[in-house]
Design a protein around this motif. Structure first.
Motif, PDB file in Angstrom:
ATOM      1  N   LEU A   9       0.830  -1.198   0.000  1.00 39.02           N
ATOM      2  CA  LEU A   9       0.000   0.000   0.000  1.00 39.02           C
ATOM      3  C   LEU A   9       0.867   1.251   0.000  1.00 39.02           C
ATOM      4  O   LEU A   9       0.641   2.182  -0.778  1.00 39.02           O
ATOM      5  N   ILE A  10       1.866   1.272   0.858  1.00 35.20           N
ATOM      6  CA  ILE A  10       2.759   2.437   0.935  1.00 35.20           C
ATOM      7  C   ILE A  10       3.508   2.612  -0.379  1.00 35.20           C
ATOM      8  O   ILE A  10       3.654   3.729  -0.876  1.00 35.20           O
ATOM      9  N   HIS A  11       3.936   1.512  -0.976  1.00 34.57           N
ATOM     10  CA  HIS A  11       4.630   1.582  -2.268  1.00 34.57           C
ATOM     11  C   HIS A  11       3.700   2.135  -3.345  1.00 34.57           C
ATOM     12  O   HIS A  11       4.113   2.960  -4.165  1.00 34.57           O
ATOM     13  N   ALA A  12       2.444   1.713  -3.334  1.00 33.61           N
ATOM     14  CA  ALA A  12       1.467   2.215  -4.308  1.00 33.61           C
ATOM     15  C   ALA A  12       1.244   3.722  -4.123  1.00 33.61           C
ATOM     16  O   ALA A  12       1.140   4.467  -5.100  1.00 33.61           O
ATOM     17  N   ILE A  13       1.204   4.159  -2.876  1.00 37.38           N
ATOM     18  CA  ILE A  13       1.042   5.596  -2.599  1.00 37.38           C
ATOM     19  C   ILE A  13       2.259   6.360  -3.101  1.00 37.38           C
ATOM     20  O   ILE A  13       2.129   7.407  -3.743  1.00 37.38           O
ATOM     21  N   PHE A  14       3.454   5.841  -2.822  1.00 32.80           N
ATOM     22  CA  PHE A  14       4.678   6.485  -3.308  1.00 32.80           C
ATOM     23  C   PHE A  14       4.671   6.585  -4.831  1.00 32.80           C
ATOM     24  O   PHE A  14       4.990   7.629  -5.397  1.00 32.80           O
ATOM     25  N   LYS A  15       4.316   5.489  -5.509  1.00 36.54           N
ATOM     26  CA  LYS A  15       4.298   5.489  -6.971  1.00 36.54           C
ATOM     27  C   LYS A  15       3.302   6.506  -7.510  1.00 36.54           C
ATOM     28  O   LYS A  15       3.576   7.178  -8.509  1.00 36.54           O
ATOM     29  N   LEU A  16       2.151   6.633  -6.860  1.00 39.07           N
ATOM     30  CA  LEU A  16       1.157   7.608  -7.278  1.00 39.07           C
ATOM     31  C   LEU A  16       1.709   9.025  -7.164  1.00 39.07           C
ATOM     32  O   LEU A  16       1.592   9.840  -8.083  1.00 39.07           O
ATOM     33  N   ASN A  54      13.731  -2.453   2.226  1.00 39.14           N
ATOM     34  CA  ASN A  54      14.082  -1.875   3.523  1.00 39.14           C
ATOM     35  C   ASN A  54      13.548  -0.455   3.675  1.00 39.14           C
ATOM     36  O   ASN A  54      13.095  -0.066   4.756  1.00 39.14           O
ATOM     37  N   ALA A  55      13.594   0.310   2.596  1.00 38.03           N
ATOM     38  CA  ALA A  55      13.055   1.675   2.647  1.00 38.03           C
ATOM     39  C   ALA A  55      11.547   1.640   2.867  1.00 38.03           C
ATOM     40  O   ALA A  55      11.004   2.463   3.607  1.00 38.03           O
ATOM     41  N   LEU A  56      10.860   0.695   2.253  1.00 39.20           N
ATOM     42  CA  LEU A  56       9.415   0.568   2.448  1.00 39.20           C
ATOM     43  C   LEU A  56       9.089   0.152   3.877  1.00 39.20           C
ATOM     44  O   LEU A  56       8.154   0.683   4.488  1.00 39.20           O
ATOM     45  N   LYS A  57       9.854  -0.788   4.421  1.00 41.06           N
ATOM     46  CA  LYS A  57       9.640  -1.205   5.816  1.00 41.06           C
ATOM     47  C   LYS A  57       9.818  -0.034   6.760  1.00 41.06           C
ATOM     48  O   LYS A  57       9.024   0.173   7.685  1.00 41.06           O
ATOM     49  N   LEU A  58      10.878   0.723   6.545  1.00 41.00           N
ATOM     50  CA  LEU A  58      11.154   1.880   7.387  1.00 41.00           C
ATOM     51  C   LEU A  58      10.049   2.927   7.255  1.00 41.00           C
ATOM     52  O   LEU A  58       9.612   3.510   8.254  1.00 41.00           O
ATOM     53  N   SER A  59       9.578   3.163   6.050  1.00 38.48           N
ATOM     54  CA  SER A  59       8.493   4.120   5.831  1.00 38.48           C
ATOM     55  C   SER A  59       7.223   3.669   6.540  1.00 38.48           C
ATOM     56  O   SER A  59       6.520   4.493   7.141  1.00 38.48           O
ATOM     57  N   CYS A  60       6.914   2.391   6.479  1.00 35.53           N
ATOM     58  CA  CYS A  60       5.738   1.849   7.162  1.00 35.53           C
ATOM     59  C   CYS A  60       5.855   2.031   8.671  1.00 35.53           C
ATOM     60  O   CYS A  60       4.883   2.416   9.333  1.00 35.53           O
ATOM     61  N   GLU A  61       7.017   1.749   9.207  1.00 34.27           N
ATOM     62  CA  GLU A  61       7.214   1.884  10.650  1.00 34.27           C
ATOM     63  C   GLU A  61       7.130   3.345  11.076  1.00 34.27           C
ATOM     64  O   GLU A  61       6.511   3.664  12.094  1.00 34.27           O
ATOM     65  N   LEU A  62       7.727   4.242  10.307  1.00 34.82           N
ATOM     66  CA  LEU A  62       7.665   5.656  10.631  1.00 34.82           C
ATOM     67  C   LEU A  62       6.221   6.157  10.590  1.00 34.82           C
ATOM     68  O   LEU A  62       5.781   6.897  11.474  1.00 34.82           O
ATOM     69  N   LEU A  63       5.472   5.739   9.602  1.00 35.43           N
ATOM     70  CA  LEU A  63       4.068   6.119   9.496  1.00 35.43           C
ATOM     71  C   LEU A  63       3.256   5.571  10.663  1.00 35.43           C
ATOM     72  O   LEU A  63       2.409   6.262  11.229  1.00 35.43           O
TER      73      LEU A  63
END
Length: 102
Positions: A9-16, A54-63
């Motif tokens: 989901l976070i990756h899809a938001i980033f891509k958008l 790893n960047a996606l995992k970190l982004s999810c945790e930060l969010l």
């Protein structure tokens, strides 16, 4: 492990966001022609934006931490007012300091 946001989901938001910014950049450049030639794959237009796992995992945790902290702060304000439910006004009150803290 605590619940967190779905990395897909976070990756899809980033891509958008990346695609919207690319379109905006193209519109801003519009009729402007580049005088110099750039090698293939080196311009921002030609590069594909991506994020590694790893960047996606970190982004999810930060969010997750950000949202959890926002809810906790808003709940404290609601409790101080004697209200049993968090309302938008509670979030509005904590948002400036929350953004400064993060």
């Amino acid at each position: 492990m605590e619940n967190t946001f779905d990395p897909d989901l976070i990756h899809a938001i980033f891509k958008l966001i990346w695609s919207r910014r690319a379109l905006e950049r193209e519109r801003n450049e519009g009729a402007e022609a580049l005088d110099c030639e750039v090698g293939a794959g080196t311009s921002k237009k030609n590069r594909r934006a991506s994020a590694n796992a790893n960047a996606l995992k970190l982004s999810c945790e930060l969010l997750r931490v950000f949202v959890t902290e926002a809810v906790q702060r808003a709940a404290t304000i609601a409790e101080a007012e004697g209200v049993g439910k968090i309302e938008a006004t509670h979030l509005e009150r904590i948002l400036p300091q929350l953004l400064l803290d993060f």
